[in-house]
Scaffold this motif. Structure first.
Motif, mmCIF file in Angstrom:
data_model
loop_
_atom_site.group_PDB
_atom_site.id
_atom_site.type_symbol
_atom_site.label_atom_id
_atom_site.label_comp_id
_atom_site.label_asym_id
_atom_site.label_seq_id
_atom_site.Cartn_x
_atom_site.Cartn_y
_atom_site.Cartn_z
ATOM 1 N N THR A 246 0.982 -1.176 0.059
ATOM 2 C CA THR A 246 0.132 0.093 0.088
ATOM 3 C C THR A 246 0.971 1.041 -0.147
ATOM 4 O OG1 THR A 246 -0.177 0.003 2.339
ATOM 5 C CG2 THR A 246 -1.575 -1.186 1.329
ATOM 6 N N ALA A 247 2.515 1.090 -0.165
ATOM 7 C CA ALA A 247 3.071 2.157 -0.149
ATOM 8 C C ALA A 247 2.858 2.928 1.273
ATOM 9 C CB ALA A 247 2.984 3.217 -1.280
ATOM 10 N N ASP A 248 2.714 2.162 2.064
ATOM 11 C CA ASP A 248 2.656 2.460 3.582
ATOM 12 C C ASP A 248 1.641 3.553 3.814
ATOM 13 O OD1 ASP A 248 3.821 2.111 6.058
ATOM 14 O OD2 ASP A 248 5.628 3.065 5.959
ATOM 15 N N LEU A 249 0.538 3.505 3.004
ATOM 16 C CA LEU A 249 -0.647 4.169 3.327
ATOM 17 C C LEU A 249 -1.470 3.773 4.435
ATOM 18 C CD1 LEU A 249 -1.685 5.289 -0.121
ATOM 19 C CD2 LEU A 249 -0.575 6.641 1.502
ATOM 20 N N VAL A 250 -1.264 2.602 4.901
ATOM 21 C CA VAL A 250 -2.075 2.027 6.091
ATOM 22 C C VAL A 250 -1.683 2.847 7.343
ATOM 23 C CG1 VAL A 250 -0.183 0.385 6.678
ATOM 24 C CG2 VAL A 250 -2.326 0.106 7.399
ATOM 25 N N SER A 251 -3.136 3.268 7.924
ATOM 26 C CA SER A 251 -2.781 3.967 9.111
ATOM 27 C C SER A 251 -3.043 3.179 10.418
ATOM 28 C CB SER A 251 -3.971 5.028 9.236
ATOM 29 O OG SER A 251 -5.261 4.607 8.830
ATOM 30 N N VAL A 282 -8.783 -8.852 11.457
ATOM 31 C CA VAL A 282 -7.745 -7.681 11.210
ATOM 32 C C VAL A 282 -8.916 -6.614 10.903
ATOM 33 C CG1 VAL A 282 -6.015 -6.257 10.173
ATOM 34 C CG2 VAL A 282 -5.473 -8.596 11.354
ATOM 35 N N LEU A 283 -9.004 -5.471 11.616
ATOM 36 C CA LEU A 283 -9.301 -4.183 10.926
ATOM 37 C C LEU A 283 -8.244 -3.470 10.248
ATOM 38 C CD1 LEU A 283 -11.796 -2.393 10.558
ATOM 39 C CD2 LEU A 283 -11.431 -1.479 12.923
ATOM 40 N N LEU A 284 -8.607 -3.339 8.841
ATOM 41 C CA LEU A 284 -7.335 -2.506 8.308
ATOM 42 C C LEU A 284 -8.053 -1.374 7.784
ATOM 43 C CD1 LEU A 284 -4.359 -2.746 6.884
ATOM 44 C CD2 LEU A 284 -5.825 -3.951 5.161
ATOM 45 N N GLU A 285 -7.300 -0.121 7.673
ATOM 46 C CA GLU A 285 -7.760 0.980 7.277
ATOM 47 C C GLU A 285 -6.467 1.726 6.392
ATOM 48 O OE1 GLU A 285 -11.054 3.369 8.480
ATOM 49 O OE2 GLU A 285 -9.449 5.000 8.914
ATOM 50 N N LEU A 286 -6.741 2.288 5.242
ATOM 51 C CA LEU A 286 -5.698 3.007 4.630
ATOM 52 C C LEU A 286 -6.345 4.219 4.389
ATOM 53 C CD1 LEU A 286 -5.184 0.769 1.254
ATOM 54 C CD2 LEU A 286 -4.266 0.479 3.550
ATOM 55 N N GLN A 287 -5.542 5.280 4.499
ATOM 56 C CA GLN A 287 -5.968 6.702 4.268
ATOM 57 C C GLN A 287 -4.919 7.708 3.294
ATOM 58 O OE1 GLN A 287 -5.644 8.513 8.398
ATOM 59 N NE2 GLN A 287 -7.587 7.396 8.954
ATOM 60 N N ALA A 288 -5.316 8.614 2.742
ATOM 61 C CA ALA A 288 -4.749 9.544 1.865
ATOM 62 C C ALA A 288 -5.507 10.921 2.053
ATOM 63 C CB ALA A 288 -4.911 9.008 0.557
ATOM 64 N N SER A 289 -4.872 12.163 1.607
ATOM 65 C CA SER A 289 -5.380 13.289 1.723
ATOM 66 C C SER A 289 -5.808 13.683 0.143
ATOM 67 C CB SER A 289 -4.389 14.332 2.122
ATOM 68 O OG SER A 289 -3.206 14.283 1.149
ATOM 69 N N SER A 290 -5.559 12.935 -0.905
ATOM 70 C CA SER A 290 -5.984 13.217 -2.210
ATOM 71 C C SER A 290 -6.891 12.103 -2.688
ATOM 72 C CB SER A 290 -4.442 13.399 -2.887
ATOM 73 O OG SER A 290 -4.940 13.459 -4.288
ATOM 74 N N ALA A 291 -7.859 12.709 -3.495
ATOM 75 C CA ALA A 291 -8.505 11.601 -4.329
ATOM 76 C C ALA A 291 -7.834 11.105 -5.182
ATOM 77 C CB ALA A 291 -9.780 12.491 -4.682
ATOM 78 N N ARG A 292 -6.581 11.457 -5.816
ATOM 79 C CA ARG A 292 -5.926 10.945 -6.956
ATOM 80 C C ARG A 292 -5.466 9.756 -6.606
ATOM 81 N NH1 ARG A 292 -4.925 16.596 -7.104
ATOM 82 N NH2 ARG A 292 -5.420 17.620 -9.085
ATOM 83 N N ILE A 293 -5.356 9.154 -5.365
ATOM 84 C CA ILE A 293 -4.829 7.970 -4.876
ATOM 85 C C ILE A 293 -5.950 6.808 -4.877
ATOM 86 C CG2 ILE A 293 -3.518 6.892 -3.247
ATOM 87 C CD1 ILE A 293 -2.428 9.187 -2.371
#
Length: 472
Positions: A246-251, A282-293
């Motif tokens: 996930t390119a370390d996008l996991v929070s 496992v409860l897994l969540e990814l987060q990003a600040s941009s809709a482009r991802i």
């Protein structure tokens, strides 16, 4: 207990509502969050300003009182509970709740230490920013307590613990002097970083009155999934794969055992709608600040790889914010489920992520041998190595008696396993009064001597939170 006139100087200083001395009003401040200790205090002091904190510290020294700083009183180790016989006044910063500044271009927030964590999060969100410190108690815990315990929480994997989020700090010392280092700089290399001494010190070195915190761009886009783990699923390997893919996008990467999920269902009196696999969930969540991802695409690709390897049997993806919140509600109400079942003895274990499976196997064997039939509830922030390994009080047994028996016996075997694996007996709760014997037992003597030396240097008269972390 001192007479009422001994509190008059504090009343003169703090004004109306600044001193609570009626036992009915002070009682909530004297009971620790887990109701394991009933403390005692002549009064609760409620300052409104830094200057008032300085004044009350000087008065306390002059009149022979000790001081116990208290945030939201949500801690698990009795660190904010005044001890009977110590003549300690509670200092609550609940009236110091000013947001001092938010700098959207510098990504910083400065505020009083009495600000509730959720209010600080909202202040950041109003500027399109994120304060990533997130705890189950965030609606009532206060930033001063978060700093005092170096709180961890749900997003340590990506953002670090409280210590990693602090740029500046302000604290009143034991002689009433003010240590002010409220700089908003990310590069500030001017010698010993003194502010770090107060973080995790549990109010034993001074009373934190202000803080500058790092912020991030608001993570407005999320992808959330509930994973059913296969039998023998290698949790450390899964966590590492998720970070890479996930390119370390996991929070967050939260392990939930079948027993913990069952406790939530029992408390609700209804099926949760989600399942664990043989290896838990496992409860897994990814987060990003941009809709482009394309987070959903990244998540799906990651899950496909895990399923192909047999690590994950099935997965439920949150297709709406309501579904996401429902998943998180299960994770966040596990402590309530334990309480509903009669309570639990909590072990706040940390081990290197690579040794998590080893700990669970060895600890499980110990519990099965020494306390067969006792219900385990284990869950936690395993993406950063923190596992809450709790023993549920058996039906019909007294909670306090069971707690004492566990802490005198099997708990030490569990801690020994953690330490043998390079871990710790306290991941994020701190030491407080309940774990000070463990600190003395398991800590390197040189380290313990240095902790005591720092305490003497900052507080030679023992005014600040005597009895927390260190005895005497």
């Amino acid at each position: 207990m001192p007479g009422s006139d001994a509190l008059d100087p504090f009343r003169d200083l703090l004004g109306e509502g600044g001193v609570l001395s009626d036992p009915g009003m002070t009682a909530p401040y004297c009971l620790d969050h887990r109701e394991l200790m009933r403390g005692a205090t002549p009064a609760v002091l409620r300052p409104r300003s830094v200057e008032a904190v300085q004044g009350l510290v000087r008065l306390a020294r002059a009149h022979g009182f000790g001081l116990v700083p208290q945030g939201g009183n949500t801690g698990y180790v009795g660190g904010a509970t005044p001890e009977p016989g110590r003549r300690q006044l509670v200092v609550s910063l609940e009236r110091m709740t000013r947001i001092r500044s938010v700098d959207p271009l510098n990504f910083t927030l400065a505020c009083d230490a009495g600000v509730i964590l959720a209010e600080a999060q909202r202040a950041a969100a109003e500027h399109g920013l994120l304060l990533p410190l997130s705890l189950g108690s965030e609606g009532s815990c206060r930033l001063g307590g978060n700093l005092g315990t170096n709180a961890g929480g749900l997003q340590v994997l990506r953002y670090g613990m409280t210590r990693d989020l602090v740029l500046g700090l302000e604290a009143v010392l034991a002689d009433g002097a003010l240590f002010s280092d409220m700089r908003t700089l990310r590069k500030n290399n001017i010698g010993t970083d003194l502010k770090q001494a107060f973080i995790g010190a549990e109010g034993t070195l001074g009373i934190v009155t202000g803080v500058v915190l790092k912020l991030w761009p608001e993570q407005a886009f999320r992808a959330t999934a509930w994973l059913q783990l296969g039998a023998g699923a290698p949790i450390p390997e899964i966590a590492a794969d998720v970070r890479r893919e996930t390119a370390d996008l996991v929070s967050t990467f939260e392990l939930i055992s079948a027993s913990s999920l069952g406790l939530v269902a029992e408390m609700r009196g209804a099926d949760t709608g989600l399942r664990t696999g043989p290896g838990g969930a496992v409860l897994l969540e990814l987060q990003a600040s941009s809709a482009r991802i394309p987070l959903d695409e990244v998540l799906m690709g990651t899950l496909e790889g895990l399923m192909e390897r047999g690590f994950v049997e099935d997965a439920a993806l949150a297709r709406s914010e309501a579904q996401r919140r429902a998943m998180w509600a299960i994770r966040e109400t596990i402590p309530e489920g334990e309480k509903h079942a009669g309570g639990s003895v909590k072990h706040d274990i940390a081990v290197p992520v690579s040794r998590l499976t080893d700990f669970l196997e060895r600890a499980g064997a110990i519990v099965a041998e020494q306390m067969p039939g006792v219900r385990l509830s284990f869950y936690g922030h395993v993406g950063d190595g923190n596992i809450h390994y709790n023993l549920v009080v058996p039906e019909g047994q007294d909670r306090l008696a069971f707690t004492r028996a566990v802490e005198a016996g099997i708990a030490h075997d569990l801690y020994a396993v953690a330490i043998d694996l390079g871990g710790s007996f306290s991941a994020e709760y701190g030491i407080g009064r309940f774990k000070r014997d463990l600190l003395a037992r398991y800590t390197d003597p040189t380290r313990l001597a240095l902790v005591a030396a720092v305490k003497r240097a900052f507080d030679p008269e023992g005014v600040m939170n005597a009895g927390a972390m260190l005895g005497g």
